[in-house]
Enzyme design. Sequence first.
Site, PDB file in Angstrom:
ATOM      1  N   ASP A 195     -56.670  18.073 -42.519  1.00  6.55           N
ATOM      2  CA  ASP A 195     -56.409  17.617 -43.668  1.00  6.55           C
ATOM      3  C   ASP A 195     -57.236  18.864 -44.876  1.00  6.55           C
ATOM      4  O   ASP A 195     -58.145  19.318 -44.530  1.00  6.55           O
ATOM      5  CB  ASP A 195     -57.349  16.329 -44.196  1.00  6.55           C
ATOM      6  CG  ASP A 195     -57.187  15.567 -45.580  1.00  6.55           C
ATOM      7  OD1 ASP A 195     -56.012  15.311 -45.656  1.00  6.55           O
ATOM      8  OD2 ASP A 195     -58.053  15.566 -46.257  1.00  6.55           O
ATOM      9  N   GLU A 247     -58.994  27.417 -25.644  1.00  8.75           N
ATOM     10  CA  GLU A 247     -59.660  27.124 -24.351  1.00  8.75           C
ATOM     11  C   GLU A 247     -58.935  26.254 -23.712  1.00  8.75           C
ATOM     12  O   GLU A 247     -58.981  25.871 -22.321  1.00  8.75           O
ATOM     13  CB  GLU A 247     -61.346  26.543 -24.615  1.00  8.75           C
ATOM     14  CG  GLU A 247     -62.191  27.657 -24.947  1.00  8.75           C
ATOM     15  CD  GLU A 247     -63.567  26.724 -25.096  1.00  8.75           C
ATOM     16  OE1 GLU A 247     -63.814  25.668 -24.475  1.00  8.75           O
ATOM     17  OE2 GLU A 247     -64.105  27.095 -26.191  1.00  8.75           O
TER      18      GLU A 247
END
Length: 541
Positions: A195, A247
Site C-alpha cells: 500500500d 531469499e
Amino acid sequence: MDNAWWEDCVVYQIYPRSFQDSNNDGIGDIPGIIQRLDYLKTLQVDAIWLSPIFLSPMADFGYDVSSYRDIDPLFGTHADVELLLKEAHQRNIKVLFDMVLNHTSKMHPWFQESRLSKDNEKADYYLWSDSIPNNWYAAFGGKAWTYDSLRKQYYMHSFLSEQPDLNWRNPEVVEAVLGELRFWLDAGVDGFRLDVINCIVKDESLRNNPRILGSRPRPYDMQRHIFDRNRVETHQKLKMLRKLMDEYGQRVLVGEIMVELPGEPELAASYLGRFNDELHLSFDFTLASTPFKATRWKTVAKRWYEAVGRHRVPTWVLNNHDLSRLMSRVGENEAKAKLAALFLITQRGALFLYYGEELGLPNSKVSRLALQDPLGKRYWPFHPGRDPERGPMVWNTGEGNGFSPIEPWLPFVKAANRYSVENQEMEEHSMLCYYRTLLHIRKEDETLRRGLTSFVETSNTNVLSYCRELQGQQRLILLNFSKRRQAVTLPSFAQKGIQCERIFSTHEPLPEFTGNGMESMLLEPYQGLIYRLIETLEPEQ
Ligand code: NOJ
C-alpha cells in the site's frame, strides 16, 4: 534463465468484504473465497490479491492494521488462511496479501506503546513532534498532525488520524516490518501488494510542501507532495524488502505508487529500481483517468512502456477498490468496456483484474445515509467516496444474489440479476464469456503475453493499433475507439505484402481487406481485432 511467473501474470483482486459471505453476516470472508476458487479457475487467473484481512478496527476497512499476523475474525481464522493457501495452490493459483506498511492502526500495540512516553522502546516507531511542524495535510481530510493527550505530542498521519505513519528512518521499524513479511512468506504466501509504498519515508527535517495555486475541494490537493512522499531513501528501503523476497524466490512485490493526477508513469517505473532490484511490479493508474480516445490511450501506453523499458515488466489495471468502475466511467456502454478489456488483455506484462470487472459491473448507488467509506463521509457530495466500486459480487439470481442471505454491508448494483454469473454463463455474448475467451487466448499465446509492443501508424486516429512480437511471431491488434465505422489503411503492412489470419474479433461483421494485402479495411463501431501476421513473399512479376 526461466521466466518468472509474475512477468506475464493475470492477478484477480478480491475485496474480501464483498466477494462471498459464508457465515451469513452480510460481509464476505475467507471461507467464502475458498468456495469460489473453482470459479476463478474458469478465468485462468494466475494469482489472487486479497485486500487486507488482518486484525483491524476497520476505520479504513482493513487499511488500518492493528496486527499484521492476526486475521480479523470478521474474515476468518489462521486455519482458514492455511486452507485458502492449500486449496489455491492445488489449483495453481498464487495468493498475494495486501501489506499496509506506511502506517498502522492507532490500536496497533506498537503505537499504543509509542504513545506512552518519549523514551519507551517504541518511542521512535512513529513521527512525533511537540507542535505542528509543517503544512502537511492528510489525504482523508484535515491536517496530517493530530495531538495525542497521553504523550502530549502530535503524531503524523498521511490518511486518517486512526492511521499513524510509521517512522521508516528508524532501522528498528524496518527490521520489525521485515519480520512481519517473513512471517507470511514462511506461511507460504506468494507475495505482497504494498500500500502507498512511495510514501513510507518523509523528509528528515519535515519541510513544508510547496503550495499549488487554484482551488480544489481537498486541501491535500493544494500542495505538491515533495516532502511527504518519494524521498530518495525510499529506494534503499525497497531494496531491503526485495532482498528478503529474493531469499525465498518466485515471490512478488507489487507496489501501489501514490501520485498526482492524472498519473506519473516515470515515477511508478522508478520504484522498479534501475537494476530491477526494488519492486517486481508497480502500478501506474494513468489510464483510469484518461478519456476514452485512441490517441490518448496510445500516448499513455507508450509512455508507460517507455518508462518501464524492455527489461522490466509493466502492469495494467483498469479497476480497483479506489477507482470508480470502468463500466461507469464509460457511461455503462458495454461495447466500450469490451474494447477496454481487449486493450488490457493484449498488453505485455502483468494484468490486474478487479472482482466483478469480468461481469461488467458498474458502480453501486450508495445513498448518503448508507455511506461507509470515511473519504465519502468527509467529502460528500464533492467526492462520493469509494463505496460505489465496492458493491457485493453478483453470483446468481436467487436470494441475496448468492452473496449472502442477509442484507449486504453495501448495496448491490442496480438490476443485479442481469449481471449475475449464473445469467452470463448462459449467454454466449456476455461480458463474462468474453473475458473467459480472451483470457484463454492470452494464456495459450506466448506472443500476446510476452511479446514486445510497437505502435503502428495508421491513416485513422480513431483506431489504436499495435503489434506484438516475440521470436519472429507477430500479432496485430486493431481497436476502433469510436462509435462510427472507421476505414483504416496500414501502409507499412501493405507495402511489404504482409498477410494475416484472424484470431479474435469483438463482433461481426468481420472487416474485409480490400486492395493489396492489408491495404484497407472497415471497422465497425468499437470493434477490436487480433490478427496473426503471416509474412508472404513478394508477388512474382
Ligand atoms: C491506498 C489504498 O488502496 C486505500 O484503499 C487506502 O484507503 C489508503 N491507501 C490508505 O491505506
